[in-house]
Design a protein around this motif. Structure first.
Motif: not given
Ligand code: GLU
Length: 456
Positions: A128-145
């Motif tokens: 139920n989280g926000s779009v911003e939170k999901r997108v931020d989590r994905i951007v950070q995870a892909l950046s780490r990779l």
């Protein structure tokens, strides 16, 4: 000495360049305007050496190549079982944007088609989280990779959002089927932002190599994806990663892969490497025309088809420098340095590439750009169990490049190297049975070891 690997990659690129078929994706105007002459290929080994040629710094939106990585993240956030309740793992054979659900379960068929990818996206962070939170989590995870900070390309995001009726339709279908908890428009907005993250082929090769390295980042050595999730992700890439030509791909190329509509393709070869190619013109199934050609050539030439399991085992390389003196071929009191490279195990491309790097580390130019060559180079294959075809070719090529101006001696009692009879270097490469013979060959009878310095 110059590594032969970038030369080979350049050859792969140039062989595909004349292919003029296909068109850049035209349903997103920014992608339709992509420069079709751009081309790049990159390869990252599981121990982190990255090779790339062509337009390897040009950025493009990741598009569907984000899907396997976000799938891994959803498994991390919700657990595999919860993810499997919402998204299946069966190849669909349908176009990527088809509005379809699996009969009986109502799940999207798999996470590589849009319906599955939107449902997967909606599982990131909390349902139920926000779009911003999901997108931020994905951007950070892909950046780490990728090993660097990545960003959403706002222009691509806006362009795709303004014509997202089909994906919005998918969002509502998923909501009606109970496959997403959040607002369907939010799920699609987040999914489009995830597709709009910019990358280049070097980023993608490193990201793919993390999958090839069982989830451990090849450069930082950090565990990023749990090993069980990697297996799940690679399985889905192998069966569903190339839109509706996944079957043809896996039988021809044999590498778990994912392609995206901006013209990128990644491949993750378990235990060996990650690769990425880029060229914007797509075939009728949405895969890059030149990209597919480059991957086919790489797989064919380098023996990358994962079902070609000709050998099992690991190779290791040791190198050291020996100082010798007193032999009949050496003037009195003269000391000479000899570089020794020993290769152990069942050697495939990855082992031969390690040997290539060890050679380049030992035999490198001095500050004035001159190559500081030892008086001889000895290769010991005494503990080499086997060389596969590509490893042998790469080692032959290294020997060719060295033998031009250095004495090369090969210790090869079992005859694994197999220099062909007509090899131009055969007459000048000495093949001996053991270390003492190698030493005598270089320094003459009576030659002794003065000292040995281990270089690794
Ligand atoms: N953003 C694209 C879409 O959903 C991704 C498609 C793709 O790369 O396959 O239409």
């Amino acid at each position: 000495m110059k590594s032969p690997i970038p030369d080979y990659l350049r050859n792969v690129l140039e062989k595909a360049r004349p292919l003029e078929g296909g068109e850049p994706a035209n349903y997103i105007d920014v992608l339709a305007d992509a420069d079709p002459s751009r081309m790049a290929v990159s390869l990252c080994t599981v121990d982190g050496s990255v090779y790339s040629v062509g337009d390897d710094e040009v950025e493009f939106s990741i598009q569907s190549i984000s899907k396997p990585f976000v799938y891994a993240l959803a498994i991390q956030d919700q657990g595999l079982e919860a993810v499997l309740e919402k998204v299946g793992v069966e190849p669909s054979g349908d176009a990527f944007n088809r509005l379809s659900l699996e009969a009986g379960t109502n799940r999207p068929m798999n996470p590589m088609i849009n319906a599955g990818a939107v449902a997967t996206h909606a599982l990131i962070a909390s349902p139920n989280g926000s779009v911003e939170k999901r997108v931020d989590r994905i951007v950070q995870a892909l950046s780490r990779l990728a090993g660097r900070q990545l960003h959403v390309d706002q222009e691509v995001y806006e362009a795709e959002l303004k014509d997202a009726n089909r994906n919005m339709g998918i969002g509502y279908m998923l909501k009606a089927a109970g496959m997403i908890a959040c607002d369907p428009q939010d799920a699609v907005r987040g999914y489009i932002a995830q597709c709009s993250i910019n990358v280049n082929v070097r980023d993608l090769a490193v990201m793919a190599a993390t999958l090839g390295n069982a989830g451990i980042h090849p450069v930082s050595g950090e565990r990023i994806i749990p090993q069980e999730s990697v297996r799940q992700v690679l399985s889905v890439m192998a069966t569903c990663g190339m839109y509706n030509s996944s079957g043809e791909w896996i039988s021809n190329v044999g590498i778990p892969a994912k392609s995206g509509v901006s013209g990128g393709i990644i491949g993750a070869l378990p235990g060996q490497l990650g690769l990425a190619v880029f060229s914007p013109r797509l075939d009728e199934r949405g895969n890059s025309v030149r990209g597919v050609a480059m991957c086919k050539k790489l797989s064919h030439d380098m023996g990358f088809h994962m079902m070609d399991m000709s050998q099992i085992g690991r190779a290791s390389v040791r190198s050291w420098t020996t100082t010798i003196a007193g032999g009949s071929k050496m003037p009195h009191a003269c000391e000479e340095q000899v570089a020794v490279f020993e290769l152990r195990g069942a050697v495939r491309f990855a082992g031969a590439e390690r040997l290539t790097r060890a050679i380049m580390r030992e035999i490198r130019p001095d500050e004035k750009g001159r190559e500081g060559r030892p008086c001889a180079v000895i290769f010991s294959f005494r503990h080499t169990y086997s060389l596969n075809d590509v490893a042998r070719r790469l080692i032959h090529e290294n020997i060719h490049r060295l033998a031009v101006d250095t004495n090369v001696v090969v210790i090869d009692p079992a005859g694994v190297l197999k220099l062909p009879e007509d090899d131009p270097m055969k007459p000048i490469v000495a093949v001996v049975q053991n270390e003492a013979e190698a030493r005598d060959y270089v320094g003459g009878i009576g030659c002794k070891i003065v000292s040995t310095a281990d270089d690794i």
